[in-house]
Motif scaffolding. Structure first.
Motif, PDB file in Angstrom:
ATOM      1  N   GLY A 196      42.460  13.312 -40.739  1.00 44.90           N
ATOM      2  CA  GLY A 196      43.275  12.289 -40.107  1.00 44.90           C
ATOM      3  C   GLY A 196      42.596  10.949 -39.924  1.00 44.90           C
ATOM      4  O   GLY A 196      43.257   9.924 -39.790  1.00 44.90           O
ATOM      5  N   THR A 197      41.263  10.937 -39.943  1.00 42.29           N
ATOM      6  CA  THR A 197      40.529   9.718 -39.621  1.00 42.29           C
ATOM      7  C   THR A 197      40.763   8.607 -40.626  1.00 42.29           C
ATOM      8  O   THR A 197      40.847   7.431 -40.261  1.00 42.29           O
ATOM      9  N   THR A 198      40.870   8.956 -41.900  1.00 43.15           N
ATOM     10  CA  THR A 198      41.012   7.928 -42.941  1.00 43.15           C
ATOM     11  C   THR A 198      42.459   7.699 -43.369  1.00 43.15           C
ATOM     12  O   THR A 198      42.709   6.901 -44.275  1.00 43.15           O
ATOM     13  N   ASP A 199      43.409   8.376 -42.736  1.00 47.08           N
ATOM     14  CA  ASP A 199      44.803   8.293 -43.202  1.00 47.08           C
ATOM     15  C   ASP A 199      45.309   6.851 -43.231  1.00 47.08           C
ATOM     16  O   ASP A 199      46.007   6.449 -44.171  1.00 47.08           O
ATOM     17  N   ALA A 200      44.961   6.081 -42.203  1.00 43.67           N
ATOM     18  CA  ALA A 200      45.458   4.712 -42.121  1.00 43.67           C
ATOM     19  C   ALA A 200      44.879   3.813 -43.207  1.00 43.67           C
ATOM     20  O   ALA A 200      45.402   2.718 -43.459  1.00 43.67           O
TER      21      ALA A 200
END
Length: 275
Positions: A196-200
Motif C-alpha cells: 500500500g505504501t507506493t500505491d499513490a
C-alpha cells in the motif's frame, strides 16, 4: 531407508509464508521423500529455546522477521554476506553440530535481477529504509557503479541509510519521501516498502521507465508494478526474490545442486493464485 531430515521457517507472523510451498516442491523434485519442511510461529523471546531444542534430525532453518538479527548471538559462524547487513535468513546445521548463518536475500536479489537482464546499472533508487532496504543496498553494491538515492520519511532513516552506504561501499544519497516520484528517473528502482505504501506513486510512472524491483508478492501485482508494466518497463517481483533466495537455501540445507527453480516458482505461483 534414508534418514528423516527436517527444516522449517520461523517468524512472527508466519501463517502467510510461502516458504513451505517452495521447499516442499524442491524436495519432491529432488526425490527427498524423507525430508519435511514446516512453519513455526516464533518471536524473538522464544527463539533461543526453540533453537536449543532442535535435535540432530534438523538440517536448517529459514528466518523471517523479526528474527533475522535476533538469531545471530545463537550461531557459531556467520558468513560475510550476512554480517555485512547484520541479518541472517538461513541457518544450516553442519554434520558436526555447528550452526552457520547466511543471508540468501542478497544473492537472491542479484539472481532475480539478472534473470530479467539487469547485470549492471549506473545509478539506482531505493524506496524505503527498513531491513529489506539494507539488503537491497548490499545487492546494489555489487551491480551499481554510481550513486543510489534512498527515499525515506525521516531524518533518522536518512542517516541510517547513509550509514549502511558507508559500511557497504555504496554512494547513498537521501531524499524526502514527498519527492519519491523522482526515483522513477533511475534505470533501476527497488521498492522495499510494505503493501500500500507506493500505491499513490503509480500515477507518476513516466513513459519508458527502466526496471522496477518491487519486493512484495502479496498482493500482486501492486498498483505500481501494474503501471510500470503498462508503460513498458521491466518488472521484477517479490516472488522472483522469494524463489531465488529459497533455491539457495535448499542447496545449502540439502547439499543438492542445482535446486529446481522452475518447479519451485510454479508451486509458488499456484499457491498465490489459490489465495
Amino acid at each position: 531407508m534414508a534418514e528423516a531430515r527436517r527444516a522449517a521457517v520461523l517468524g512472527s507472523p508466519i501463517a502467510h509464508s510461502l516458504s513451505p510451498v517452495l521447499h516442499r516442491a524442491a524436495y519432491r523434485e529432488l526425490g527427498l521423500g524423507t525430508w519435511s519442511y514446516d512453519r513455526f510461529e516464533v518471536d524473538e523471546a522464544a527463539l533461543p529455546a526453540f533453537v536449543e531444542g532442535l535435535d540432530a534430525s534438523w538440517a536448517g532453518l529459514s528466518l523471517t522477521m523479526p528474527l533475522k538479527r535476533a538469531v545471530i548471538p545463537l550461531l557459531d559462524e556467520v558468513t560475510a554476506t550476512a554480517a555485512s547487513v547484520e541479518a541472517v535468513n538461513t541457518v544450516v546445521f553442519t554434520a558436526d553440530g555447528r550452526r552457520v548463518g547466511d543471508n540468501t536475500d542478497i544473492p537472491g536479489m542479484i539472481a532475480a535481477m539478472r534473470e530479467r537482464g539487469v547485470e549492471k546499472v549506473e545509478s539506482a533508487a531505493v524506496l524505503g529504509a527498513g531491513a529489506t532496504a539494507s539488503s537491497a543496498l548490499a545487492a546494489l553494491s555489487l551491480i551499481c557503479t554510481g550513486p543510489v538515492t534512498a527515499y525515506v520519511r525521516s531524518a533518522a532513516r536518512a542517516q541510517e541509510m547513509r550509514g549502511w552506504g558507508e559500511r557497504l561501499g555504496v554512494d547513498v544519497r537521501t531524499a524526502d519521501w514527498a519527492e519519491a516520484a523522482g526515483a522513477f528517473e533511475a534505470p533501476l528502482v527497488v521498492a522495499t516498502t510494505p503493501a500500500g505504501t507506493t500505491d499513490a506513486l503509480a500515477a507518476a510512472v513516466p513513459g519508458a521507465p527502466g526496471t522496477l524491483f518491487d519486493v512484495l508478492y502479496e498482493p500482486w501485482p501492486t498498483p505500481l508494478a501494474t503501471a510500470w508494466g503498462a508503460h513498458g518497463g521491466a518488472v521484477v517481483g517479490g516472488l522472483d526474490l522469494l524463489v531465488h533466495q529459497a533455491v539457495l537455501q535448499v542447496e545449502q540445507m540439502t547439499g543438492r545442486t542445482p535446486a529446481p527453480l522452475a518447479a519451485m516458482r510454479e508451486a509458488g505461483e499456484r499457491a498465490l493464485a489459490s489465495r
